[in-house]
Design a protein around this motif. Sequence first.
Motif, PDB file in Angstrom:
ATOM      1  N   ARG A 187      26.555  21.405  -8.848  1.00  0.00           N
ATOM      2  CA  ARG A 187      25.680  20.782 -10.391  1.00  0.00           C
ATOM      3  C   ARG A 187      26.016  19.359 -10.936  1.00  0.00           C
ATOM      4  NH1 ARG A 187      29.178  21.173 -15.728  1.00  0.00           N
ATOM      5  NH2 ARG A 187      27.083  20.484 -17.383  1.00  0.00           N
ATOM      6  N   VAL A 188      26.385  18.012 -10.391  1.00  0.00           N
ATOM      7  CA  VAL A 188      26.389  16.939  -9.931  1.00  0.00           C
ATOM      8  C   VAL A 188      25.269  16.260  -9.105  1.00  0.00           C
ATOM      9  CG1 VAL A 188      27.139  14.126  -9.432  1.00  0.00           C
ATOM     10  CG2 VAL A 188      29.072  16.793 -10.742  1.00  0.00           C
ATOM     11  N   ALA A 189      25.264  17.181  -7.966  1.00  0.00           N
ATOM     12  CA  ALA A 189      23.950  16.690  -6.770  1.00  0.00           C
ATOM     13  C   ALA A 189      22.442  17.118  -7.809  1.00  0.00           C
ATOM     14  CB  ALA A 189      23.983  17.093  -5.712  1.00  0.00           C
ATOM     15  N   LYS A 190      22.335  17.791  -8.067  1.00  0.00           N
ATOM     16  CA  LYS A 190      21.306  18.691  -8.829  1.00  0.00           C
ATOM     17  C   LYS A 190      21.075  18.140 -10.403  1.00  0.00           C
ATOM     18  CE  LYS A 190      21.546  22.431  -6.530  1.00  0.00           C
ATOM     19  NZ  LYS A 190      20.880  24.747  -6.750  1.00  0.00           N
ATOM     20  N   HIS A 191      21.710  16.707 -11.070  1.00  0.00           N
ATOM     21  CA  HIS A 191      21.937  16.774 -11.933  1.00  0.00           C
ATOM     22  C   HIS A 191      20.275  15.169 -12.062  1.00  0.00           C
ATOM     23  CE1 HIS A 191      22.333  14.710 -16.138  1.00  0.00           C
ATOM     24  NE2 HIS A 191      22.557  16.037 -15.965  1.00  0.00           N
ATOM     25  N   ARG A 192      19.741  15.098 -12.710  1.00  0.00           N
ATOM     26  CA  ARG A 192      18.374  14.046 -13.181  1.00  0.00           C
ATOM     27  C   ARG A 192      19.402  12.584 -12.930  1.00  0.00           C
ATOM     28  NH1 ARG A 192      13.681  13.456 -14.746  1.00  0.00           N
ATOM     29  NH2 ARG A 192      13.914  15.228 -15.016  1.00  0.00           N
ATOM     30  N   PHE A 193      20.778  12.549 -13.302  1.00  0.00           N
ATOM     31  CA  PHE A 193      21.937  11.201 -13.417  1.00  0.00           C
ATOM     32  C   PHE A 193      22.627  11.177 -12.666  1.00  0.00           C
ATOM     33  CE2 PHE A 193      19.820  11.673 -18.449  1.00  0.00           C
ATOM     34  CZ  PHE A 193      18.265  11.049 -18.427  1.00  0.00           C
ATOM     35  N   ALA A 194      23.142  11.994 -12.663  1.00  0.00           N
ATOM     36  CA  ALA A 194      24.417  12.394 -11.775  1.00  0.00           C
ATOM     37  C   ALA A 194      24.521  12.198 -10.469  1.00  0.00           C
ATOM     38  CB  ALA A 194      25.423  13.522 -12.031  1.00  0.00           C
TER      39      ALA A 194
END
Length: 367
Positions: A187-194
């Motif tokens: 989820r983090v890797a696929k997030h624009r900011f995360a």
Amino acid sequence: GPGGPGGPGGPGGMGALTVVSEKPTSLSVSSRNAPDPVPTPRTELPTESDEEKEPERHEIRITASTARRLRRKRAAERVKIAQTRELSVPRLEDFRALVKDDPPAAILRLTGHVWAWSQNDVGCRLVQEIFELGTRDAAELALELRGHVLEAVMCPYANYVIQKVVSHLSTAASAFVAQELSGNAVRVAKHRFACRIFCRLLEFCPSSTTGALVDELFVDLPSLCNHNFAHHVIESVLENGDRRHKSQVAAELLKEPWRYATHKNSSYIIEKALRHCDQTEQEALIEALGQPRLIFDLARTQFGCYVARALLQESGVDTDAAMNFIKLHRSHLEQTTHGQRFLVDVGLAQDAEFAERAGVARAIQKQ
């Protein structure tokens, strides 16, 4: 009689007055249905030439997704204004001066407000100023972010604060960031900011801190390579990760090298793999993609042309044979913009040559 001089229709009698008095009455009844024979500014229709001069007006329609974005934007602006007023965030210039002249006073001013200010566009800059000091007091302030890391990395403002925690504080002081992201790696890797925080962790933290996160991430490795944001994380793994994880990436790329090399996102990963993987894995990629004909075919694609350019710089590629093949078939590359750019990059053409051709083509189209 009715038609005589003294009658209603005669020219010298009261008939003339009667006609004048009845004219408004006849107009009020008949002009509503009959067209006005005399054009006026209100009734005159535009000519075809006038229609050509005046652009056609279309009703502006907003799609549902656009309307949702606008509502979210307005809501975010209202929240930002409310937070700034409620938190009494100082001016950036004043706080920077305080950090420079009296760092302990600046830290005291921030104490108890780290998480609240981190969510504000101005406040997050003030927090970053403190974390850039890299002092023990700054590390103690970072503890106020515990329990908020997952929310912070996905915040358009607080994600910059977490990046400063990872890049400027000690490994021990920033270890809680990786710990709180555990279980949410994909989820983090696929997030624009995360995804930025994942990259900073790989850059500044040892594999003992990030290894478990990467193991969790690689469960979904094929889709991550093609993802708009996650591909940055995979590139960072190749640049800063351990050998085991680099080998896993290389093994995945070798399953479908052509597909990955021509995709707009995974093509970046192929380039990084050619530079950062082990020699054996680099040779395997070159064997799969580095033949003269394959390099030419890559150069003809919009994103594979970058991989083709990278392959020509590898010592394991027969560069002379590849360049001769490209020269022989360069006319195919000249037909596309990316093909022209590739020819310029490898020294087979100049920008001015294609600029002149483009100018001639435009002139012909105008004629």
